[in-house]
Design a protein around this motif. Structure first.
Motif, PDB file in Angstrom:
ATOM      1  N   ASP A 130      35.616  42.965  30.114  1.00 45.61           N
ATOM      2  CA  ASP A 130      34.898  44.149  30.587  1.00 45.61           C
ATOM      3  C   ASP A 130      34.002  43.754  31.771  1.00 45.61           C
ATOM      4  O   ASP A 130      33.079  42.949  31.623  1.00 45.61           O
ATOM      5  N   VAL A 131      34.277  44.318  32.928  1.00 47.45           N
ATOM      6  CA  VAL A 131      33.515  43.979  34.138  1.00 47.45           C
ATOM      7  C   VAL A 131      32.044  44.362  33.990  1.00 47.45           C
ATOM      8  O   VAL A 131      31.147  43.622  34.413  1.00 47.45           O
ATOM      9  N   GLU A 132      31.784  45.501  33.366  1.00 46.65           N
ATOM     10  CA  GLU A 132      30.380  45.917  33.188  1.00 46.65           C
ATOM     11  C   GLU A 132      29.647  44.985  32.233  1.00 46.65           C
ATOM     12  O   GLU A 132      28.456  44.692  32.417  1.00 46.65           O
ATOM     13  N   LEU A 133      30.361  44.513  31.207  1.00 50.30           N
ATOM     14  CA  LEU A 133      29.748  43.533  30.309  1.00 50.30           C
ATOM     15  C   LEU A 133      29.447  42.243  31.066  1.00 50.30           C
ATOM     16  O   LEU A 133      28.374  41.648  30.902  1.00 50.30           O
ATOM     17  N   ALA A 134      30.386  41.840  31.907  1.00 48.24           N
ATOM     18  CA  ALA A 134      30.162  40.628  32.710  1.00 48.24           C
ATOM     19  C   ALA A 134      28.910  40.779  33.565  1.00 48.24           C
ATOM     20  O   ALA A 134      28.091  39.849  33.669  1.00 48.24           O
ATOM     21  N   ASP A 135      28.738  41.954  34.167  1.00 47.67           N
ATOM     22  CA  ASP A 135      27.536  42.189  34.969  1.00 47.67           C
ATOM     23  C   ASP A 135      26.285  42.100  34.097  1.00 47.67           C
ATOM     24  O   ASP A 135      25.280  41.486  34.480  1.00 47.67           O
TER      25      ASP A 135
END
Lengths: 286, 213
Positions: free
Chosen positions: B160-165
């Motif tokens: 999940d890109v948002e989780l990575a952020d």
């Protein structure tokens, strides 16, 4: 480059010169290292604290009972030999104005002659040349050894300090002293009132700009005490404040009573100046 | 065609000019330089340095780290054999589908391409970590670690890109681009994970993927 004893130091390296008095009556330690065992223990302690130089003195600077050259030699020569035997790489300085004492301590293993009375005995520089040891060239104005300043006037104290110390340094070179083994010292409090010592501190960069490595001897002196209205024994913080300014201006050697505290201040200011890297850098960089 | 990929972290402490007297990044830097050296040993025509856009400074920190690592590795390569270096910068707000589109042209290249990705795991792994503790960090990093080791491009694409952020996983979008560029590779890449550790609360990975048969 600065060469003292067997060691060579780069232009941004700073050195701690720890004071070791073989006297009964010096103003700060009041005879604490008069006994040889105590003095040897003091040397061990400051070496452990990281001092690169010890400055051994047999006569207190202030007026008092006259100490003959023979008595001065009795106090320091054998002691220098013992320190040399115990600490082969330690830079041993001896605080003396007398050429006869200088010759004897050099024969015993001293590396540096701290001519704290500014060439009072002009033959001392010749001794430094003869033994290929270092020499501290000091500004004391019109003052004679073991006298206090009284109504000393300068047109410009810093200019006078530069002219005198550089003149002594050039003379020493002409007599054969290794240029890389010479330091200059404005000599706070010597031939100076408190205003003079403060100005020398504030304008120390002008002495550094001569290119000669600058030694400062600030430790617990009266100009600190008068600035803060504090007696001997309560001047460490003031001394360290002056130390910080001198470090910022580029002083190289610090003649001190308190090695650990001075080293921390000098290292911190050197790091701020950008001439020493932080010991470790992780914060914000991981 | 894509012949190899490598992933290295880009913390500032890898740059020698930011090291203290104790060079805390020395060992990691040496591992990274060896990984890039091995990347170059695949004899690519071009090395594409993949980083995530930095709107504040150019060249970005990851690009400066990549330049340092390449400089160390290229020293070992004869001048005539040195590959070209190109930069591919992934927009900081790209989503996974944007990144897959960005990877498309790499798949169509006829020259031999090595991809050097500058990316890290979470900076929120402990209470003392730069981003303080986020309890999701360990599980997130474990997925990334396993995907890099296997290698498993699909697992990286699924992160999940948002989780990575949220986990301060710098360069995650660059990792996604590597995954997008290699997900259809045949045969599958072979992984060699050289480093997976978080000495300062930030997860660093060093891995080399060999893609060509």
């Amino acid at each position: 480059m600065l060469r003292l004893g067997r060691r060579t130091f780069g232009d941004d390296e700073t050195l701690m010169m720890a004071i070791v008095n073989r006297t009964t009556d010096s103003f700060y330690d009041k005879g604490a290292t008069w006994q040889e065992d105590a003095a040897l223990e003091r040397v061990r302690a400051v070496v452990d604290q990281g001092a690169e130089i010890v400055d051994i003195g047999g006569i207190k600077a202030a007026p008092g009972v006259e100490i003959s050259a023979d008595e001065e030699m009795r106090r320091v020569v054998d002691f220098v030999a013992k320190v040399r035997a115990e600490h082969p790489d330690l830079i041993i300085s001896v605080d003396t104005w007398r050429a006869s004492v200088g010759r004897a301590v050099c024969a015993a293993g001293a590396d540096l002659l701290n001519d704290a009375w500014g060439g009072a005995d002009p033959d001392l520089a010749e001794v430094a040349a003869e033994f290929d040891v270092g020499l501290v060239c000091t500004h004391v104005g019109p003052q004679q050894p073991r006298t206090r300043p009284h109504r000393v006037e300068y047109a410009d104290v810093v200019a006078d300090a530069i002219a005198t110390t550089v003149g002594l340094a050039e003379r020493a070179v002409s007599l054969g002293v290794d240029r890389d083994r010479i330091l200059i010292d404005p000599a706070h409090d010597f031939g100076k009132n408190t205003w003079h010592s403060l100005e020398v501190t504030r304008r120390l960069d002008e002495m550094v700009a001569t290119g000669w490595p600058v030694l400062v001897s600030l430790s617990n002196k009266d100009f600190v005490g008068e600035s803060l209205d504090l007696p001997v024994g309560e001047r460490l913080m003031g001394t360290l404040g002056a130390t910080a300014i001198c470090t910022w201006h580029g002083a190289r050697v610090f003649r001190v009573h308190e090695v650990t505290e001075t080293r921390q201040v000098v290292d911190m200011v050197s790091t701020i100046r950008g001439v020493r890297r932080p010991s470790r850098a992780v914060r914000g960089l991981a | 065609m894509i012949v190899a990929g490598a992933v290295c972290p880009a913390p500032p402490l890898l740059l020698p000019e930011l090291a203290g007297q104790e060079d805390v990044g020395r060992e990691l830097r040496e591992v990274c330089v060896r990984a890039v050296t091995d990347l170059l040993a695949q004899r690519p025509d071009v090395v594409v340095v993949v980083t995530v856009e930095d709107p504040v400074r150019s060249p970005s920190l990851p690009q400066r780290v990549a330049e340092m690592l390449l400089s160390g590795a290229l020293d070992a390569v004869a001048a005539a054999d040195r590959p070209r270096v190109e930069h591919l910068v992934v927009p900081a707000d790209a989503d996974t589908s944007d990144i897959e589109k960005l990877a498309g042209p790499l798949l169509e290249r006829t020259d031999d391409v090595a991809i050097l990705v500058l990316a890290e795991g979470s900076a929120r792994r402990t209470e003392k970590a730069p981003g303080h503790l986020d309890p999701r960090a360990s599980a997130y990093d474990e997925v990334t670690r396993a995907a890099l080791e296997t290698p498993d491009p699909a697992a990286l694409l699924a992160q999940d890109v948002e989780l990575a952020d949220a986990l301060l996983a710098a360069g995650h979008r660059a990792l996604v681009l590597l995954a997008a560029a290699t997900q259809s590779a045949a045969p599958s890449p072979v992984g060699d994970l050289r480093w997976a550790d978080d000495p300062f609360g930030v997860m660093y990975f060093v891995v080399v993927w060999s893609c060509a048969s």
